[in-house]
Design a protein around this motif. Structure first.
Motif, PDB file in Angstrom:
ATOM      1  N   UNK A 151      13.793 -17.794  46.491  1.00 38.86           N
ATOM      2  CA  UNK A 151      12.420 -17.539  46.068  1.00 38.86           C
ATOM      3  C   UNK A 151      11.900 -16.222  46.662  1.00 38.86           C
ATOM      4  N   UNK A 152      12.267 -15.932  47.905  1.00 36.02           N
ATOM      5  CA  UNK A 152      11.834 -14.668  48.512  1.00 36.02           C
ATOM      6  C   UNK A 152      12.389 -13.483  47.724  1.00 36.02           C
ATOM      7  N   UNK A 153      13.659 -13.570  47.316  1.00 34.46           N
ATOM      8  CA  UNK A 153      14.237 -12.509  46.498  1.00 34.46           C
ATOM      9  C   UNK A 153      13.514 -12.394  45.160  1.00 34.46           C
ATOM     10  N   UNK A 154      13.166 -13.541  44.563  1.00 37.63           N
ATOM     11  CA  UNK A 154      12.468 -13.526  43.279  1.00 37.63           C
ATOM     12  C   UNK A 154      11.081 -12.904  43.411  1.00 37.63           C
ATOM     13  N   UNK A 155      10.357 -13.249  44.458  1.00 39.33           N
ATOM     14  CA  UNK A 155       9.021 -12.686  44.657  1.00 39.33           C
ATOM     15  C   UNK A 155       9.082 -11.165  44.783  1.00 39.33           C
ATOM     16  N   UNK A 156      10.064 -10.667  45.532  1.00 41.25           N
ATOM     17  CA  UNK A 156      10.196  -9.219  45.676  1.00 41.25           C
ATOM     18  C   UNK A 156      10.557  -8.582  44.343  1.00 41.25           C
ATOM     19  N   UNK A 175       4.228 -11.277  50.782  1.00 47.96           N
ATOM     20  CA  UNK A 175       5.052 -10.149  51.214  1.00 47.96           C
ATOM     21  C   UNK A 175       5.638  -9.429  50.007  1.00 47.96           C
ATOM     22  N   UNK A 176       6.091 -10.196  49.008  1.00 46.27           N
ATOM     23  CA  UNK A 176       6.603  -9.585  47.787  1.00 46.27           C
ATOM     24  C   UNK A 176       5.528  -8.847  47.022  1.00 46.27           C
ATOM     25  N   UNK A 177       4.307  -9.420  47.001  1.00 42.06           N
ATOM     26  CA  UNK A 177       3.201  -8.778  46.297  1.00 42.06           C
ATOM     27  C   UNK A 177       2.774  -7.478  46.960  1.00 42.06           C
ATOM     28  N   UNK A 178       2.957  -7.402  48.283  1.00 39.94           N
ATOM     29  CA  UNK A 178       2.578  -6.187  49.011  1.00 39.94           C
ATOM     30  C   UNK A 178       3.704  -5.153  48.965  1.00 39.94           C
ATOM     31  N   UNK A 202      19.794 -10.867  40.680  1.00 43.34           N
ATOM     32  CA  UNK A 202      21.117 -11.467  40.558  1.00 43.34           C
ATOM     33  C   UNK A 202      21.498 -12.320  41.751  1.00 43.34           C
ATOM     34  N   UNK A 203      20.851 -12.068  42.893  1.00 40.01           N
ATOM     35  CA  UNK A 203      21.125 -12.879  44.083  1.00 40.01           C
ATOM     36  C   UNK A 203      20.621 -14.304  43.897  1.00 40.01           C
ATOM     37  N   UNK A 204      19.513 -14.442  43.162  1.00 44.04           N
ATOM     38  CA  UNK A 204      18.828 -15.728  43.084  1.00 44.04           C
ATOM     39  C   UNK A 204      19.681 -16.854  42.523  1.00 44.04           C
ATOM     40  N   UNK A 205      20.274 -16.732  41.313  1.00 43.64           N
ATOM     41  CA  UNK A 205      21.069 -17.854  40.811  1.00 43.64           C
ATOM     42  C   UNK A 205      22.305 -18.143  41.651  1.00 43.64           C
ATOM     43  N   UNK A 206      22.860 -17.108  42.296  1.00 45.59           N
ATOM     44  CA  UNK A 206      24.040 -17.330  43.153  1.00 45.59           C
ATOM     45  C   UNK A 206      23.668 -18.208  44.333  1.00 45.59           C
TER      46      UNK A 206
END
Length: 429
Positions: A21-26, A152-155, A182-186
């Motif tokens: 989720x952190x990767x997705x937000x960024x 953090x992703x929004x900023x 691409x990291x997210x589904x992995x």
């Protein structure tokens, strides 16, 4: 009062979900800015940018209805992995279009529809998976950690998008988004299987709009019969419609505060900074025996900050009001997430989550229309003050007539009682 890290310590599965989720937000933070920049560069029209956002919101709203049913009918890990994999098609379309000698507008709209749809299909499963991974005693901490990652992703996302686009171009920017996404589904693929627990939604898949509890209408009926969940969603909707003044910030900065583009940027950043600090200071929220009352108090502070913003005479007071608004909204969101997920049986979590995200999508759009109309008829300051006052009055009325909201607790000893009430609500149908 510091951030509760116990969900990360307690669950390897939540560590994986949180990283994804952190990767997705960024990635979403970078992508949203890059696409808006490209659309404006091609059309020189802010209206086209608004239409693009509407295309994302509209496709996501429809997909959320299906996504909630998928999350309650199939293994949630599979739904998450496939939706996030399909989302990569969005970035591929944007990269291919940006690489053309003369990029076109329609592929951007096509990517917006694909992106909104794939997000909507997978989001309810992601939200419904959290209680199974951390246990319902850690829901508040999990919500706070998620809020930190989101803010953090929004900023960071807009800064990263601007830097990459200015230095290497849009194709490179989309390439970075593709790499992060691409990291997210992995990562999600390493989660354990997450089938919905046995309940009224288990069994063979049924039509999305079926009239029984296994269909979409079952989620609506559960919300209608659960005073706590219904009141939580109503308070959220009231705040989003009346006390989200972001569409008025350009007018406030230009005509009310006498600032320029840099001032507008500061005003837009202030709520995210406040929300980040609010999430970081949410450590005790997860065990509060007065969580419902604290949530009402947070929304009241949110509304008062909106009112005060309407009377602000300088940049510093305006920034303080917006930061306070963001912090209060963040704390209210953390408490709301924990209370909804604790009060909802696992078999209903996907559909309830889809309706919640749908509200979070439609609410700000309605709020923007309300604020813009009021500002057109009167002024931005009156719109902010009036909106905050209506939010405060409506929240007080909902709390006064809903004992379940006032008495809602996140204390450990309240867990069994909350679970019993949730099951009783399902049995009562």
């Amino acid at each position: 009062m510091m951030l509760d890290l116990s969900p990360l310590r307690a669950s390897r599965g939540f560590q994986l979900l949180y990283a994804a989720r952190a990767a997705s937000f960024l990635a979403f933070g970078v992508l949203g800015v890059a696409v808006s920049l490209q659309m404006y560069a091609l059309t020189a029209s802010s209206l086209q940018v608004a239409f693009l956002n509407a295309a994302v919101a509209g496709s996501m709203a429809l997909a959320l209805i299906v996504g909630g049913w998928l999350a309650d009918s199939y293994d949630r890990r599979a739904v998450m992995v496939w939706s996030r994999t399909a989302h990569l098609l969005t970035i591929l379309i944007l990269m291919a279009n940006a690489a053309l000698a003369a990029p076109m507008v329609w592929p951007i709209y096509a990517a917006a529809v694909v992106g909104g749809s794939t997000f909507g299909f997978g989001m309810p499963a992601i939200m419904a998976a959290t209680p199974a991974l951390v246990g319902r005693e850690h829901l508040s901490g999990a919500a706070a950690l998620t809020a930190v990652a989101a803010q953090a992703g929004a900023i960071a996302g807009p800064f990263l998008a601007g830097a990459i686009t200015a230095g290497a171009g849009l194709v490179a920017c989309y390439g970075v988004v593709a790499l992060i996404s691409g990291i997210t589904p992995i990562v999600l693929g390493f989660l354990p299987p997450l089938p919905p627990l046995a309940g009224p939604s288990a069994g063979a898949p049924l039509p999305v709009l079926a009239a029984d509890e296994a269909g979409f209408m079952g989620g609506l009926r559960y919300i209608a019969r659960s005073p706590l969940v219904l009141s939580l969603l109503l308070v959220d909707l009231v705040a989003l419609v009346f006390a989200v003044p972001y569409v008025l910030l350009p007018e406030l900065a230009t005509h009310g505060l006498g600032g320029g583009p840099d001032s507008i940027g500061l005003l837009y950043a202030a709520p995210s900074v406040g929300a980040l600090f609010g999430a970081l200071a949410s450590g005790r929220a997860g065990a509060s025996p007065f969580a419902g009352r604290w949530l009402v108090a947070c929304v009241a502070v949110w509304a008062c900050a909106c009112i005060a913003l309407g009377f602000s005479e300088g940049m510093a007071p305006a920034l303080f009001c917006l930061a306070t608004l963001g912090a209060a909204a963040s704390l209210a969101g953390i408490l709301r997430a924990a209370l909804i997920q604790r009060a909802t049986p696992d078999a209903m979590l996907g559909r309830v989550s889809s309706l919640w995200v749908l509200e979070e999508t439609i609410g700000p759009a309605l709020g923007g229309m309300q604020a813009g109309t009021t500002a057109h008829l009167a002024s931005a300051r009156i719109a902010m003050a009036a909106g905050g006052g209506l939010c405060l009055a409506a929240t007080a009325a909902i709390a006064a007539f809903t004992p379940a909201l006032r008495d809602a607790s996140l204390a450990p000893e309240a867990k069994r009682k909350a679970d019993d009430l949730a099951l009783a609500a399902v049995d009562a149908r």
